[in-house]
Enzyme design. Structure first.
Site, PDB file in Angstrom:
ATOM      1  CE  LYS A  93      46.975  35.311  39.637  1.00 18.85           C
ATOM      2  NZ  LYS A  93      45.425  34.684  39.041  1.00 18.85           N
ATOM      3  CD  GLN A 143      43.532  31.772  39.066  1.00 18.50           C
ATOM      4  OE1 GLN A 143      44.523  32.477  39.602  1.00 18.50           O
ATOM      5  NE2 GLN A 143      43.129  32.312  37.905  1.00 18.50           N
ATOM      6  CG  ASP A 191      41.065  39.024  41.047  1.00 15.78           C
ATOM      7  OD1 ASP A 191      41.956  39.273  40.779  1.00 15.78           O
ATOM      8  OD2 ASP A 191      40.768  38.077  41.656  1.00 15.78           O
TER       9      ASP A 191
END
Ligand code: NDP
Length: 300
Positions: free
Chosen positions: A54, A98, A121
């Site tokens: 990422k 994460q 997200d």
């Protein structure tokens, strides 16, 4: 083999190129550089790989990447304090924590501590509600990537029968919401669904997000259907040598590709689109934060 293979790798490269174009215009015209902060708690090897990828792709797109690595035993309060700090930082337009988090940390509490506008997200409860009510939301990356590929292949999805196998909060449910928003007739199947084969056979669009290797065989696929395989499963591959493994999806690719009209492979299908959509969401968040028009073709 009759199906068209939907090349997620190539599609993701196109999305990243579009993102990079928007980023360079934001920089040149407005003097703004979008920034993505990624927080990793602990040293799970798979999560470390994701976070590294990422960060790398964020930089390649011309954006700023801020990585925060915290030890496994980080107290929940410290993580929440970091999230608060990132929420207040004007250089950070997107925040991703994460998952999974270590067991002593309440994931929901952390996700809902992220300011919804920076929740790239799309897991914050407010974004879930906005998506569910058809309003402007941050959309979870994996379903957004699937939607982009479906729109690209079909044009309009209106009136198509879509079956989503899997009802998780991160894939199945938001995928179903997006398909409904595009006027599909949507069925969500799960582990208690009766006659799953029959349900799948009715799908013009079949999205598999289960996490069971090759669970859906070709004879569950309606001839000509579009199959989106979200599953990523590692299975033994003795043909490659002792102890070797390979990745497969939730769909039995070879048999499904004989009947489907189009199908995503694993690897190289949905997977690459997920990070590309994370970058897209960061640009979208940056534009919204600065009251600028949203980047075309990068949102739901
Ligand atoms: P979850 O484990 O959270 O959800 C799995 C879903 O599948 C559940 O709703 C479950 O039903 C359903 N299910 C399980 N067994 C069956 C069965 N026998 N028949 C029908 N439904 C079943 O998984 P995720 O949604 O997080 O992920 C799904 C897959 O997608 C995984 O392989 C994951 O690795 C992959 N993935 C890939 C991403 C990518 O970037 N390509 C990103 C995210 C995930 P129930 O609710 O009844 O238990």
């Amino acid at each position: 083999m009759s199906a068209k293979i939907i090349d997620g790798k190539a599609f993701a490269a196109e999305v990243r190129e579009k993102v990079a174009g928007h980023v360079s215009r934001l920089k040149e015209v407005h003097g703004i550089t979008p920034g993505l902060a990624v927080v990793l708690v602990g040293d799970d090897p798979a999560s470390e790989v994701y976070v590294r990828n990422k960060g790398k792709q964020t930089l390649e797109a011309g954006m700023n990447s801020y990585e925060h690595k915290l030890p496994e035993d980080t107290p929940e309060a410290d993580l929440l304090a970091l999230v608060k700090q990132l929420n207040a930082d004007p250089a950070v337009h997107g925040i991703l924590v994460q998952l999974p988090l270590p067991q002593h940390i309440d994931e929901e509490k952390v996700i809902n501590a992220i300011t919804p506008d920076k929740d790239v997200d799309g897991f914050h409860i407010l974004n879930v509600g906005l998506l569910g009510t058809g309003q402007k939301a941050m959309v979870p990356c994996t379903p957004l990537g699937c939607l982009m590929m479906l729109r690209d292949h079909h044009g309009s999805l209106s009136g198509l029968n879509a079956v989503v196998v899997g009802r998780s909060n991160i894939v199945g449910k938001p995928m179903a919401q997006l398909l409904l928003r595009d006027s599909c007739t949507v069925t969500i199947a799960h582990s208690r669904t009766k006659d799953l084969a029959d349900v799948c056979r009715r799908a013009d669009i079949l999205v598999a997000a289960v996490g069971r290797p090759q669970m859906i065989p070709g004879d569950w696929v309606k001839p000509g259907a579009t199959v989106i395989d979200v599953g990523i499963n590692r299975i033994p591959a003795p043909e490659k040598g002792e102890g070797k493994t390979r990745l497969v999806g939730d769909v039995e690719f070879d048999s499904a590709a004989q009947v489907a009209g189009a199908i995503t492979p694993v690897p190289g299908g949905v997977g690459p689109m997920t990070i590309a959509c994370l970058l897209a969401n960061t640009v979208t968040a940056c534009c919204r934060a600065n009251n600028l028009p949203e980047p075309e073709g990068l949102t739901a």
